[in-house]
Motif scaffolding. Sequence first.
Motif, PDB file in Angstrom:
ATOM      1  N   SER A 174      28.852  22.268   6.504  1.00 29.37           N
ATOM      2  CA  SER A 174      28.703  21.801   7.888  1.00 29.37           C
ATOM      3  C   SER A 174      27.252  22.013   8.297  1.00 29.37           C
ATOM      4  CB  SER A 174      29.638  22.572   8.825  1.00 29.37           C
ATOM      5  OG  SER A 174      30.985  22.376   8.483  1.00 29.37           O
ATOM      6  N   TRP A 175      26.588  20.929   8.670  1.00 25.97           N
ATOM      7  CA  TRP A 175      25.190  21.018   9.103  1.00 25.97           C
ATOM      8  C   TRP A 175      25.151  21.325  10.593  1.00 25.97           C
ATOM      9  CZ3 TRP A 175      22.080  21.347   5.133  1.00 25.97           C
ATOM     10  CH2 TRP A 175      22.451  20.747   3.915  1.00 25.97           C
ATOM     11  N   PHE A 176      24.363  22.335  10.957  1.00 23.43           N
ATOM     12  CA  PHE A 176      24.338  22.848  12.316  1.00 23.43           C
ATOM     13  C   PHE A 176      22.885  23.144  12.672  1.00 23.43           C
ATOM     14  CE2 PHE A 176      25.508  26.057  15.628  1.00 23.43           C
ATOM     15  CZ  PHE A 176      26.447  25.301  16.327  1.00 23.43           C
ATOM     16  N   GLY A 177      22.636  23.654  13.864  1.00 25.51           N
ATOM     17  CA  GLY A 177      21.276  23.959  14.268  1.00 25.51           C
ATOM     18  C   GLY A 177      21.228  24.979  15.383  1.00 25.51           C
ATOM     19  N   GLY A 178      20.173  24.966  16.209  1.00 24.68           N
ATOM     20  CA  GLY A 178      19.199  23.916  16.422  1.00 24.68           C
ATOM     21  C   GLY A 178      19.812  22.528  16.413  1.00 24.68           C
ATOM     22  N   GLU A 179      18.944  21.589  16.141  1.00 28.27           N
ATOM     23  CA  GLU A 179      19.378  20.210  15.928  1.00 28.27           C
ATOM     24  C   GLU A 179      19.091  19.859  14.480  1.00 28.27           C
ATOM     25  OE1 GLU A 179      20.453  16.602  15.319  1.00 28.27           O
ATOM     26  OE2 GLU A 179      21.161  17.783  17.017  1.00 28.27           O
ATOM     27  N   THR A 208      27.223  18.679  13.069  1.00 25.27           N
ATOM     28  CA  THR A 208      27.221  18.785  14.527  1.00 25.27           C
ATOM     29  C   THR A 208      25.816  18.425  14.989  1.00 25.27           C
ATOM     30  OG1 THR A 208      28.900  20.527  14.537  1.00 25.27           O
ATOM     31  CG2 THR A 208      27.530  20.319  16.496  1.00 25.27           C
ATOM     32  N   THR A 209      25.702  17.330  15.719  1.00 24.39           N
ATOM     33  CA  THR A 209      24.392  16.829  16.129  1.00 24.39           C
ATOM     34  C   THR A 209      24.450  16.356  17.578  1.00 24.39           C
ATOM     35  OG1 THR A 209      22.773  15.037  15.774  1.00 24.39           O
ATOM     36  CG2 THR A 209      25.020  14.619  15.056  1.00 24.39           C
ATOM     37  N   ASN A 210      23.311  16.428  18.263  1.00 22.85           N
ATOM     38  CA  ASN A 210      23.287  15.902  19.628  1.00 22.85           C
ATOM     39  C   ASN A 210      23.273  14.381  19.653  1.00 22.85           C
ATOM     40  OD1 ASN A 210      20.487  15.136  19.278  1.00 22.85           O
ATOM     41  ND2 ASN A 210      19.869  17.214  19.881  1.00 22.85           N
ATOM     42  N   GLY A 211      23.055  13.756  18.490  1.00 22.58           N
ATOM     43  CA  GLY A 211      23.166  12.308  18.372  1.00 22.58           C
ATOM     44  C   GLY A 211      21.922  11.532  18.722  1.00 22.58           C
ATOM     45  N   THR A 246      23.667   4.193  22.634  1.00 25.47           N
ATOM     46  CA  THR A 246      23.193   3.074  21.803  1.00 25.47           C
ATOM     47  C   THR A 246      23.421   3.376  20.329  1.00 25.47           C
ATOM     48  OG1 THR A 246      21.512   2.403  23.415  1.00 25.47           O
ATOM     49  CG2 THR A 246      21.180   1.699  21.136  1.00 25.47           C
ATOM     50  N   ASN A 247      23.091   4.593  19.910  1.00 26.96           N
ATOM     51  CA  ASN A 247      23.309   4.988  18.517  1.00 26.96           C
ATOM     52  C   ASN A 247      24.790   4.909  18.146  1.00 26.96           C
ATOM     53  OD1 ASN A 247      20.591   5.498  18.138  1.00 26.96           O
ATOM     54  ND2 ASN A 247      20.762   7.708  18.452  1.00 26.96           N
ATOM     55  N   LEU A 248      25.651   5.421  19.024  1.00 25.93           N
ATOM     56  CA  LEU A 248      27.082   5.421  18.736  1.00 25.93           C
ATOM     57  C   LEU A 248      27.653   4.004  18.660  1.00 25.93           C
ATOM     58  CD1 LEU A 248      28.303   8.415  20.949  1.00 25.93           C
ATOM     59  CD2 LEU A 248      28.172   8.335  18.456  1.00 25.93           C
TER      60      LEU A 248
END
Length: 448
Positions: A145-150, A181-184, A232-234
């Motif tokens: 699972s990629w997480f962050g930060g972003e 998990t990303t802010n997109g 827009t991305n979604l």
Amino acid sequence: MYKNSVYNYSILCSDGSLRMYNSMRGNRSLLCVMNQEKSKMIKNVLDGKESYEILPENIIKALVKYGYLVLKENDEEKELEIKTAETICGEKFLSLIILPTEQCNFRCKYCYEKLKKGKMSEETQNALIDYVRKNISQYIGLSVSWFGGEPLEALDVIENLSKKFIEICKMARKTYIAGITTNGYNLDLETFEKLYKLKILSYQITLDGYKTEHDRQRVLENGEGSFDKIVTNLKNIKSKKTKGTTFIIRTNFTKSIIDNIDKYLSFYKENFGNDMRFSFYIQKAGDWGGKYVANFSDELIRTKNSGDVHKYVLEKLKEYDIYLSYSSHYSELERELNTCYAAKLGHFVIGSDGKIYKCTRDFELPENNVGQLYKNGQMIFNNNYNKWINPLKTKNKKCMKCFNRASCLPMKCPYQNLICEENQCPPMGGYNLYAFLERFHISLFTEI
């Protein structure tokens, strides 16, 4: 010969259909009965009003198969103790939450992260690759699972590590699964297609209400809003008919979002409500620590019952005819997934500097620092590690009477135990479970 399982739960819906759930079997137990007469008959059996012997043989076989009827001599409490040990100590996947960077391009009003550390170095990446290569043989596969930060602020790190992990798993004939998990904001179509080729199939992206509310809560580092770019991305991603992908749209509800929920849900239904790849996720924004939330505290919803927000939003989802699909809420019905990753032996959070944590919520908590990844691909753990993986020694009387205890074990959050907070029940409880079962799309149930 048989008795009702103590972990059964069932609801009669307004259309007369019956929906059923058994917390020992989790989301694999979901059954539905569409015939009204048959529904009432099975409901009476599950409620103890009638003997199972009144049911047709094929229905009895189904109820036994899915765990609703168990042999009279079965000790279900002992079975739960065994399942608890298996869940905590018998992790089948090597599960890594990786922070490719601890920096972020957002400054969300409720953010708890310190944003002190930068991108993962090449040395730490190589150490992580060596660790996976040396240890993958002990597991049936690798879950990342990629997480962050972003995380998308360090796309090059994700690309490098993903390619190496996929290669290792292929050589070892192991399963590889990945999510992010990303802010997109950086998730444009080109980036999504790169991630898709790297087998990143599950996404959690936050929309905090409609434009005005979202842009107030989830601001860029320069103070500008982020809603238009994310949407827009979604929409662009939605236009691509990708197989196997799921998108959890998380909303951290605050007072303003609740006040304007109709506009938001109308927008959501129009844009994402007809696509089973997208699913709504309800979360109440809270004081999760950090320096930002102090100036945002008036927006936080403070109720004694943590499920009140879920209850209200679920009622609104019903009003707008929005169903839940393969979301995190669906996963919360499953014991292995509902039990927090921090409680499991084979699950680690890897900081961008190689520090090892058990929880993503509070990296500054001393007990959360459980070890260090070294350049030879070895993890060395300290005395904090055992504090996270020991199940609760005391048995709460309230929990012992709950049909849903086989889902949470009951140790939904070891972090709360560590800092001496009262251990909260998961959202799946009381009326909420009724409403969740009603909102899950019918395709998630097996009809009998």
